[in-house]
Design a protein around this motif. Structure first.
Motif, PDB file in Angstrom:
ATOM      1  N   TYR A   1      -4.849   2.643 -11.760  1.00 59.37           N
ATOM      2  CA  TYR A   1      -4.281   3.968 -11.507  1.00 59.37           C
ATOM      3  C   TYR A   1      -3.671   4.535 -12.785  1.00 59.37           C
ATOM      4  N   PHE A   2      -2.900   3.668 -13.482  1.00 52.74           N
ATOM      5  CA  PHE A   2      -2.282   4.141 -14.729  1.00 52.74           C
ATOM      6  C   PHE A   2      -3.347   4.457 -15.774  1.00 52.74           C
ATOM      7  N   LYS A   3      -4.377   3.591 -15.814  1.00 53.22           N
ATOM      8  CA  LYS A   3      -5.453   3.809 -16.793  1.00 53.22           C
ATOM      9  C   LYS A   3      -6.159   5.127 -16.494  1.00 53.22           C
ATOM     10  N   ALA A   4      -6.433   5.337 -15.197  1.00 55.52           N
ATOM     11  CA  ALA A   4      -7.127   6.569 -14.811  1.00 55.52           C
ATOM     12  C   ALA A   4      -6.285   7.778 -15.176  1.00 55.52           C
TER      13      ALA A   4
ATOM     14  N   ALA B   1       0.824  -1.214   0.000  1.00 58.72           N
ATOM     15  CA  ALA B   1       0.000   0.000   0.000  1.00 58.72           C
ATOM     16  C   ALA B   1       0.858   1.263   0.000  1.00 58.72           C
ATOM     17  N   ASP B   2       2.166   1.043  -0.015  1.00 56.34           N
ATOM     18  CA  ASP B   2       3.062   2.185   0.135  1.00 56.34           C
ATOM     19  C   ASP B   2       2.974   3.185  -1.006  1.00 56.34           C
ATOM     20  N   SER B   3       2.699   2.692  -2.177  1.00 53.85           N
ATOM     21  CA  SER B   3       2.631   3.629  -3.313  1.00 53.85           C
ATOM     22  C   SER B   3       1.664   3.088  -4.357  1.00 53.85           C
ATOM     23  N   LEU B   4       1.020   3.993  -5.102  1.00 53.22           N
ATOM     24  CA  LEU B   4       0.040   3.554  -6.108  1.00 53.22           C
ATOM     25  C   LEU B   4       0.725   2.885  -7.285  1.00 53.22           C
ATOM     26  N   ASP B   5       1.871   3.395  -7.652  1.00 52.19           N
ATOM     27  CA  ASP B   5       2.668   2.709  -8.669  1.00 52.19           C
ATOM     28  C   ASP B   5       3.425   1.635  -7.892  1.00 52.19           C
ATOM     29  N   CYS B   6       2.924   0.379  -7.953  1.00 55.19           N
ATOM     30  CA  CYS B   6       3.380  -0.623  -7.003  1.00 55.19           C
ATOM     31  C   CYS B   6       4.781  -1.181  -7.275  1.00 55.19           C
ATOM     32  N   ALA B   7       5.533  -0.599  -8.201  1.00 55.19           N
ATOM     33  CA  ALA B   7       6.838  -1.170  -8.548  1.00 55.19           C
ATOM     34  C   ALA B   7       7.757  -1.290  -7.329  1.00 55.19           C
TER      35      ALA B   7
ATOM     36  N   VAL C   1      -0.767  -9.259  -4.104  1.00 50.69           N
ATOM     37  CA  VAL C   1       0.057  -8.681  -5.173  1.00 50.69           C
ATOM     38  C   VAL C   1      -0.826  -8.417  -6.402  1.00 50.69           C
ATOM     39  N   ALA C   2      -1.731  -9.381  -6.693  1.00 48.27           N
ATOM     40  CA  ALA C   2      -2.623  -9.201  -7.848  1.00 48.27           C
ATOM     41  C   ALA C   2      -3.477  -7.950  -7.660  1.00 48.27           C
ATOM     42  N   SER C   3      -3.977  -7.757  -6.431  1.00 44.27           N
ATOM     43  CA  SER C   3      -4.785  -6.558  -6.166  1.00 44.27           C
ATOM     44  C   SER C   3      -3.947  -5.308  -6.374  1.00 44.27           C
ATOM     45  N   ALA C   4      -2.690  -5.369  -5.869  1.00 46.62           N
ATOM     46  CA  ALA C   4      -1.820  -4.197  -6.021  1.00 46.62           C
ATOM     47  C   ALA C   4      -1.574  -3.924  -7.502  1.00 46.62           C
ATOM     48  N   LEU C   5      -1.353  -5.017  -8.258  1.00 44.66           N
ATOM     49  CA  LEU C   5      -1.109  -4.840  -9.696  1.00 44.66           C
ATOM     50  C   LEU C   5      -2.345  -4.263 -10.372  1.00 44.66           C
ATOM     51  N   GLU C   6      -3.484  -4.802  -9.996  1.00 45.56           N
ATOM     52  CA  GLU C   6      -4.719  -4.318 -10.618  1.00 45.56           C
ATOM     53  C   GLU C   6      -4.939  -2.843 -10.284  1.00 45.56           C
ATOM     54  N   ASN C   7      -4.719  -2.514  -9.008  1.00 47.05           N
ATOM     55  CA  ASN C   7      -4.880  -1.120  -8.603  1.00 47.05           C
ATOM     56  C   ASN C   7      -3.912  -0.218  -9.360  1.00 47.05           C
ATOM     57  N   ALA C   8      -2.667  -0.727  -9.480  1.00 45.84           N
ATOM     58  CA  ALA C   8      -1.677   0.075 -10.209  1.00 45.84           C
ATOM     59  C   ALA C   8      -2.139   0.256 -11.650  1.00 45.84           C
ATOM     60  N   GLY C   9      -2.665  -0.854 -12.252  1.00 42.44           N
ATOM     61  CA  GLY C   9      -3.150  -0.782 -13.640  1.00 42.44           C
ATOM     62  C   GLY C   9      -4.273   0.240 -13.755  1.00 42.44           C
TER      63      GLY C   9
END
Ligand code: ADP
Length: 738
Positions: A491-494, A336-342, A481-489
């Motif tokens: 986020y990028f889409k938004a 949850a530390d960052s929206l870009d989950c890298a 991790v999948a949730s984080a990836l999805e959220n990041a995706g």
């Protein structure tokens, strides 16, 4: 002790010699009488007179013999001559009376001479009870003896009765004591039985006693059979069995506890494992104490071993659950530390490395390679392995996508080289696995809403299959991790959508303003003409030209607005189709006529190859929109170049193509230009909102058709449309577009 023998016996009457050691055998009714006289004839005479089965007569011939006899015997009566050589009668009587043992024996003196009263008194002083004078009257003698014998018998009876009474009392006492003992024995037995019942009723624990040195069991409660699988008999019979059941890791501790109990005399306690007969491991809490043996011979160890397996399992489960929840909450925190989950993903992989898994790798399919992360047991190799993964991505075929997305549990274990190679998916990736030292691994597809977002690989340095708990933990991590990836995706889409929207707004305002400028100029020109010359003086040709320009700009504005309205309809799902019969070729010819002016001013010559007539049952205005969009794009992106149009019947479908020879479209842009607001050109060079092809593809999808493009930059583009001749009834619906 000198024994006294009867001095004389010859009367023919058996003379009994009382045996004090065997007094019980003496007939109490037979009266023992001692006859003492120094003259044999006197003794014989006395014997003759007194002969009677009721008497035992013992004859002695002197005072000394009499006294000797009395040492071992107690006659009922002594008949004694007064006048005797040596000890005379009186002296002998005095000695007899002086001895408490013989004092009570009545003595009758026999005398012939001393009838003098002085003698008589002397005799009485010495204990005589009577006198018999010689020659004696046998009747008188018998009577006197009979009286004394009778007295003796009665006394004797009394003594015996008293003795019998005493004996009976003693017997009675003994009997009562025996009864009491019996009762206490019974109570003891009862207590023992109660104790045994109590011991046997403990079903979750084993009560035992053992020899402290060898731990050979001497007693063990029946519950042992249920808790260990070994019967009490087996455990007692084999002196080594009990100790052999203790887990070898706990054996030193157990021995230490035994030693402690023996040395301290206090209770020693420990928890230890025990192997049951069926191969299971059970946990026991054992308390033991060394006590003195019941026979007082050395020490005996007594213990109670309580089965705490359930408790231990619960403790273990709780500890595991806590560890898991700590781990997962930490993982969630990191992610949850960052929206870009890298970066969070990299931190997570590093966190998991060595804690749960020896190796962790994440490869993403939806996000950029920047989101890949590898954490191995040797961090210095991480970059190299990551590089291998980037150069040789996991071969994600459609089948793989489908498999991972459709399976609920996406776990592969690999415990041999072949499986590892299969999981690796590429020889170089397998080499990277080997370089990382992996012997087995678990791979999880990261899916969300049926989409494969990435691949998570957890590896181990040993051949193993994960426990159910570990697998669940890995799945939970994968889920996060999948949730984080999805959220990041998302986020990028938004972010991209917002960027696109802003871009669109600036382009749209520019596009909407563009036709307004010439429109305004023309209207102002007309106004000026009207002001300076008056309505009748304006040349018709000039007026016509100005009106046409105004008309074109209004058309352009209307189309822009119409496109925006269509977008709104499409996004609301309200793109409706109203099929009708018309000739497709005829429609194209009409449009070309209408666009002749535009084509001419763009310098485009259109060649049309049309199957004519080409009857269709489609939404006329939407079909026209498709044709017009493709045609206007050809004019816009390929000015002064020829355009070829074809329309052919292909079975149940119509194939319509528009080919130009303009700027063309790069291959990487060919798919996205059909998306909303997507453009492959700069807005500085070409006007447009990036909506035309999107609307076309939406109309075609709604009509059951499709569109594709083939193009090479600078060589032009060919758009191919396929649509059914007749819109299926199921697709025709709605009310006319407003
Ligand atoms: P617009 O033309 O308004 O930008 P479209 O959706 O019609 O929007 O087209 C999207 C993009 O496709 C255009 O911006 C352009 O980059 C590309 N394009 C469409 N038609 C052609 C064509 N015939 N030749 C080259 N590029 C084209």
């Amino acid at each position: 002790m000198p024994s006294v023998k009867p001095i004389i016996s010859g009367t023919g009457v058996p003379v009994r010699i009382p045996d004090p050691g065997n007094a019980a055998l003496v007939d109490p009714e037979v009266v023992p009488i001692l006859l003492v006289d120094d003259r044999e004839e006197n003794l014989v005479a006395l014997e003759a007179v007194l002969r009677n089965p009721g008497y035992t007569l013992t004859k002695v011939s002197s005072g000394d013999d009499a006294l000797r006899f009395l040492l071992d015997h107690l006659p009922a009566l002594i008949l004694m001559d007064v006048q005797m050589p040596g000890l005379d009668g009186y002296e002998t009587a005095a000695i007899i009376k002086s001895n408490p043992r013989t004092r009570e024996i009545p003595i009758i003196f026999i005398t012939a001479i001393n009838t003098d009263e002085r003698f008589l008194y002397r005799g009485y002083e010495h204990g005589a009870i009577d006198y018999i004078y010689k020659p004696f009257d046998s009747h008188v003698l018998r009577s006197k003896v009979a009286v004394l014998a009778d007295l003796y018998r009665k006394t004797e009876r009394l003594v015996r009765a008293e003795k019998a009474l005493r004996e009976s009392e003693a017997l009675d006492r003994e009997r009562r004591i025996a009864e009491l003992e019996l009762r206490s024995l019974r109570r003891e037995q009862l207590d023992q039985k109660k104790y045994r019942n109590l011991v046997e009723s403990i079903d979750h624990g084993i009560v035992w006693s053992a020899e402290p040195e060898s731990m050979a069991i001497s007693f063990v409660s029946g519950s042992a059979a249920r808790l260990t699988g070994h019967t009490s008999e087996d455990l007692i019979a084999d002196p080594h069995l009990f100790l052999s059941l203790i887990d070898e890791n706990d054996l030193p501790l157990f021995r230490h506890a035994v030693q402690g109990a023996v040395q301290s005399g206090t209770e020693a306690r420990l928890e230890h494992r025990l192997h049951t007969a069926d191969g299971q491991i059970a946990w026991f809490h054992t308390g033991m104490r060394a006590n003195l043996r019941p026979d007082g011979n050395g020490l005996e160890l007594r213990g109670l071993s309580v089965d705490i397996t359930t408790l231990k399992n619960a403790e273990k489960t709780l500890a595991q659950a806590k560890r898991r929840s700590d781990l997962l909450s930490h993982a969630s925190l990191l992610l949850a530390d960052s929206l870009d989950c890298a970066e969070p993903i990299r931190s997570l992989m590093n966190f998991l490395r060595g804690r749960v898994f020896d190796f962790c790798a994440l490869e993403t399919f939806e996000l950029s390679e920047h989101h890949h992360a590898v954490a191995t047991g040797r961090p210095e190799r991480d970059a190299e392995i990551l590089d291998t993964f980037l150069h040789h991505p996991f071969p994600v075929t459609d089948q793989v996508r489908h498999e991972w997305a459709s399976r609920t549990k996406k776990v592969w274990h690999a415990v041999d080289g072949d499986s590892l190679a299969e999981i690796a998916g590429h020889p170089s990736r397998k080499a990277a696995f080997d370089a990382a030292g992996l012997r087995s691994c678990l791979q999880l597809g990261l899916t969300s809403r049926g989409k494969l977002l990435g691949l998570l690989t957890f590896g181990f340095y040993e051949d193993r299959v994960l426990t159910e708990d570990e697998t669940t933990l890995a799945e939970d991590i994968a889920y996060r991790v999948a949730s984080a990836l999805e959220n990041a995706g998302l986020y990028f889409k938004a972010e991209a959508a917002i960027r696109l929207r802003d871009e669109f707004l600036s382009i749209a305002s520019h596009e909407l303003r563009t036709p307004l400028t010439p429109l305004k100029i023309r209207v102002q020109q007309m106004q000026r003409l009207l002001d300076s010359r008056g309505q009748d003086d304006i040349p018709a040709e000039q007026l016509n030209k100005t009106v046409q320009t105004c008309h074109r700009q209004i058309e352009r504005l209307s189309k822009l607005i119409e496109d925006l309205l269509d977008i709104s309809r499409i996004s609301r799902g309200k793109l409706s189709l109203y099929p009708e019969d018309f000739d497709f070729a005829e429609l194209i010819r009409d449009i070309l006529t209408r666009f002749s002016g535009q084509l001419e001013s763009a310098g485009c010559v259109v060649t049309a190859h049309l199957d004519s007539p080409l009857a269709v049952h489609l939404d006329l205005s939407r079909t026209e929109q498709v044709i017009v969009n493709l045609l206007t794009n050809a004019i816009k992106y390929a000015p002064a170049k020829p355009i070829e149009i074809t329309a052919r019947a292909m079975g149940d479908e119509v194939e319509f193509t528009v080919q130009d020879h303009g700027i063309g479209i790069a291959e990487e842009d060919q798919a996205r230009i059909f998306q909303r607001f997507e453009r492959a050109v700069s807005s500085n060079h070409f006007g447009g909102l990036g909506l035309g092809l999107y609307i076309v593809s939406q109309i075609l999808t709604a009509s059951g058709g499709r569109i594709s493009v083939s193009s090479k930059p600078s060589e032009g583009a060919t758009f191919v449309v396929r649509m059914p001749k007749m819109i299926p009834e199921s697709l025709a619906r709605g009310t006319p577009a407003e």
